[in-house]
Design an enzyme around this catalytic site. Sequence first.
Site, PDB file in Angstrom:
ATOM      1  N   MET A 123      41.483  35.857  37.810  1.00  0.00           N
ATOM      2  CA  MET A 123      41.974  36.141  39.147  1.00  0.00           C
ATOM      3  C   MET A 123      40.780  36.288  40.084  1.00  0.00           C
ATOM      4  SD  MET A 123      45.220  38.659  38.300  1.00  0.00           S
ATOM      5  CE  MET A 123      44.437  39.627  37.044  1.00  0.00           C
TER       6      MET A 123
ATOM      7  N   GLN B 190      38.746  29.105  34.022  1.00  0.00           N
ATOM      8  CA  GLN B 190      39.738  28.388  34.814  1.00  0.00           C
ATOM      9  C   GLN B 190      39.060  27.530  35.872  1.00  0.00           C
ATOM     10  OE1 GLN B 190      42.465  29.972  37.888  1.00  0.00           O
ATOM     11  NE2 GLN B 190      44.101  29.282  36.529  1.00  0.00           N
TER      12      GLN B 190
ATOM     13  N   CYS C 253      47.667  27.742  42.309  1.00  0.00           N
ATOM     14  CA  CYS C 253      47.125  28.471  43.458  1.00  0.00           C
ATOM     15  C   CYS C 253      47.634  27.860  44.761  1.00  0.00           C
ATOM     16  CB  CYS C 253      45.597  28.462  43.434  1.00  0.00           C
ATOM     17  SG  CYS C 253      44.886  29.315  44.841  1.00  0.00           S
TER      18      CYS C 253
ATOM     19  N   LYS D 182      47.724  26.051  33.858  1.00  0.00           N
ATOM     20  CA  LYS D 182      48.561  27.133  34.384  1.00  0.00           C
ATOM     21  C   LYS D 182      49.265  26.626  35.629  1.00  0.00           C
ATOM     22  CE  LYS D 182      48.485  31.952  35.913  1.00  0.00           C
ATOM     23  NZ  LYS D 182      48.150  32.095  37.345  1.00  0.00           N
TER      24      LYS D 182
ATOM     25  N   HIS E 133      53.624  30.456  35.549  1.00  0.00           N
ATOM     26  CA  HIS E 133      53.958  31.554  36.464  1.00  0.00           C
ATOM     27  C   HIS E 133      55.371  31.242  36.934  1.00  0.00           C
ATOM     28  CE1 HIS E 133      52.809  33.932  40.391  1.00  0.00           C
ATOM     29  NE2 HIS E 133      53.884  34.399  39.792  1.00  0.00           N
TER      30      HIS E 133
ATOM     31  N   GLY F 290      54.003  36.329  35.198  1.00  0.00           N
ATOM     32  CA  GLY F 290      54.681  36.721  36.425  1.00  0.00           C
ATOM     33  C   GLY F 290      55.546  37.952  36.226  1.00  0.00           C
TER      34      GLY F 290
ATOM     35  N   GLY G  11      48.841  39.723  34.699  1.00  0.00           N
ATOM     36  CA  GLY G  11      47.848  39.630  35.767  1.00  0.00           C
ATOM     37  C   GLY G  11      47.581  40.969  36.392  1.00  0.00           C
ATOM     38  N   ARG G  12      48.365  41.295  37.428  1.00  0.00           N
ATOM     39  CA  ARG G  12      48.092  42.501  38.207  1.00  0.00           C
ATOM     40  C   ARG G  12      48.200  43.776  37.392  1.00  0.00           C
ATOM     41  NH1 ARG G  12      51.974  40.331  42.864  1.00  0.00           N
ATOM     42  NH2 ARG G  12      52.905  39.497  40.955  1.00  0.00           N
TER      43      ARG G  12
HETATM   44  C1  LIG Z   1      43.711  39.060  43.429  1.00  0.00           C
HETATM   45  C2  LIG Z   1      44.397  37.945  42.687  1.00  0.00           C
HETATM   46  C3  LIG Z   1      43.703  36.786  42.399  1.00  0.00           C
HETATM   47  C4  LIG Z   1      44.303  35.745  41.702  1.00  0.00           C
HETATM   48  N1  LIG Z   1      43.570  34.641  41.396  1.00  0.00           N
HETATM   49  C5  LIG Z   1      44.093  33.700  40.585  1.00  0.00           C
HETATM   50  C6  LIG Z   1      43.292  32.631  40.092  1.00  0.00           C
HETATM   51  O1  LIG Z   1      42.100  32.509  40.393  1.00  0.00           O
HETATM   52  N2  LIG Z   1      43.891  31.714  39.291  1.00  0.00           N
HETATM   53  C7  LIG Z   1      45.214  31.829  38.913  1.00  0.00           C
HETATM   54  O2  LIG Z   1      45.698  30.991  38.150  1.00  0.00           O
HETATM   55  N3  LIG Z   1      45.982  32.809  39.361  1.00  0.00           N
HETATM   56  C8  LIG Z   1      45.451  33.762  40.165  1.00  0.00           C
HETATM   57  N4  LIG Z   1      46.222  34.809  40.584  1.00  0.00           N
HETATM   58  C9  LIG Z   1      47.646  34.868  40.177  1.00  0.00           C
HETATM   59  C10 LIG Z   1      47.797  35.620  38.855  1.00  0.00           C
HETATM   60  O3  LIG Z   1      47.043  34.976  37.834  1.00  0.00           O
HETATM   61  C11 LIG Z   1      49.252  35.649  38.398  1.00  0.00           C
HETATM   62  O4  LIG Z   1      49.718  34.332  38.210  1.00  0.00           O
HETATM   63  C12 LIG Z   1      50.151  36.345  39.411  1.00  0.00           C
HETATM   64  O5  LIG Z   1      49.568  37.528  39.937  1.00  0.00           O
HETATM   65  C13 LIG Z   1      51.505  36.685  38.760  1.00  0.00           C
HETATM   66  O6  LIG Z   1      51.329  37.415  37.568  1.00  0.00           O
HETATM   67  P1  LIG Z   1      51.415  39.039  37.545  1.00  0.00           P
HETATM   68  O7  LIG Z   1      52.765  39.396  38.122  1.00  0.00           O
HETATM   69  O8  LIG Z   1      51.282  39.399  36.091  1.00  0.00           O
HETATM   70  O9  LIG Z   1      50.306  39.541  38.390  1.00  0.00           O
HETATM   71  C14 LIG Z   1      45.648  35.855  41.287  1.00  0.00           C
HETATM   72  C15 LIG Z   1      46.349  37.023  41.572  1.00  0.00           C
HETATM   73  C16 LIG Z   1      45.739  38.069  42.257  1.00  0.00           C
HETATM   74  C17 LIG Z   1      46.532  39.327  42.550  1.00  0.00           C
END
Ligand SMILES: Cc1cc2nc3c(=O)[nH]c(=O)nc-3n(C[C@H](O)[C@H](O)[C@H](O)COP(=O)(O)O)c2cc1C
Length: 321
Positions: free
Chosen positions: A1, A53, A83, A122, A154, A195, A216-217
């Site tokens: 991320m 990635q 993204c 992804k 996602h 997600g 992720g978060r």
């Molecule tokens: C600050 C931030 C940066 C992110 N950067 C990326 C990234 O570089 N590549 C990616 O595939 N997803 C990125 N994401 C998305 C997350 O990988 C994930 O797909 C999304 O937050 C949903 O999953 P979660 O609900 O578990 O957070 C980012 C999310 C956040 C909050």
Amino acid sequence: MMDWTDRHCRFFHRLLTRRALLYSEMITTGAVIHGDRARLLASDPAEQPVALQLGGCDPGALAQCAAIGEGFGFAEINLNVGCPSDRVQEGRFGACLMAEPALVGDCVGAMKAKVRVRVTVKCRIGIDAQDPEEALEALAGAVESAGVDALIVHARKAWLEGLSPRENRDVPPLDYGRVYRLKAAHPRLPVVLNGGIASVGQAPEHLRHLDGVMMGRAAYQEPWRLLAVDPQLFGVPVPFPDSNAAAVALIPYIERELARGVRLHAITRHVLGLFRGVPGARAFRRHLATEAVKASADAETFRDALVLINGGQAAPQTVAA
Ligand SMILES: Cc1cc2nc3c(=O)[nH]c(=O)nc-3n(C[C@H](O)[C@H](O)[C@H](O)COP(=O)(O)O)c2cc1C
């Protein structure tokens, strides 16, 4: 991320789980080829396994970057097809590649031909007006034919028209059923769900249908949850009995990195959520937020913050994440 899973974050997360696969931030092919490669791809061997990635859409450039990433010791190369940012759309990569499944297949094929490590993608379940049944099927078919090692989905659309990247992580509804149906239609394709997974405890239900889950978060904002991964999902002992022990284990790394000129805050910003819900957690965060940014901050500053947890007693954080 992006801005989150840098090398310091990954080193810290690796203390909390030995088994989870960790992911880098997205790095574009342009940055790998023309940028400060040694800085962008730097990692500590202790972080592995880590997936690098990549963001890009040119099969040749992606293959070149995949080989470079493999040379830097990454365990997997992952292509970003999810993204939604404007910058990414201008470059014709990220989520807008959901509209170009044949090109994504070519990208995977080119990378597979160049590296021995796993190559994964992804993606989203679709973008804008796409029908997720068709769009995800087209993408999965293309990458499976190209020999992809896993598809991480996602489970929501990206709405490229009208939503910010942040909104695109929450507003389009989650559709886990669509991902389950994808796996049922492609039993040999390893499918990983991403997600809205809020706890490690939610994983087993998804794993009845799928091959993996990606957090992720929740993993970043409440890293203590990662302590549950090894015992609950892999049936192996937890690396440290509690958050406090993991934090103490980070101190030698802090000392080493500070000696190399890294600022304390660059490391401790990833640790702020480690004690969420534990008495003293707010004082811990506040201490680091104000003190760790100072040029004079050192490992002692981090130790002082730890003393604020539970009045200096070891934190009794359970591993029931
Ligand atoms: C600050 C931030 C940066 C992110 N950067 C990326 C990234 O570089 N590549 C990616 O595939 N997803 C990125 N994401 C998305 C997350 O990988 C994930 O797909 C999304 O937050 C949903 O999953 P979660 O609900 O578990 O957070 C980012 C999310 C956040 C909050």
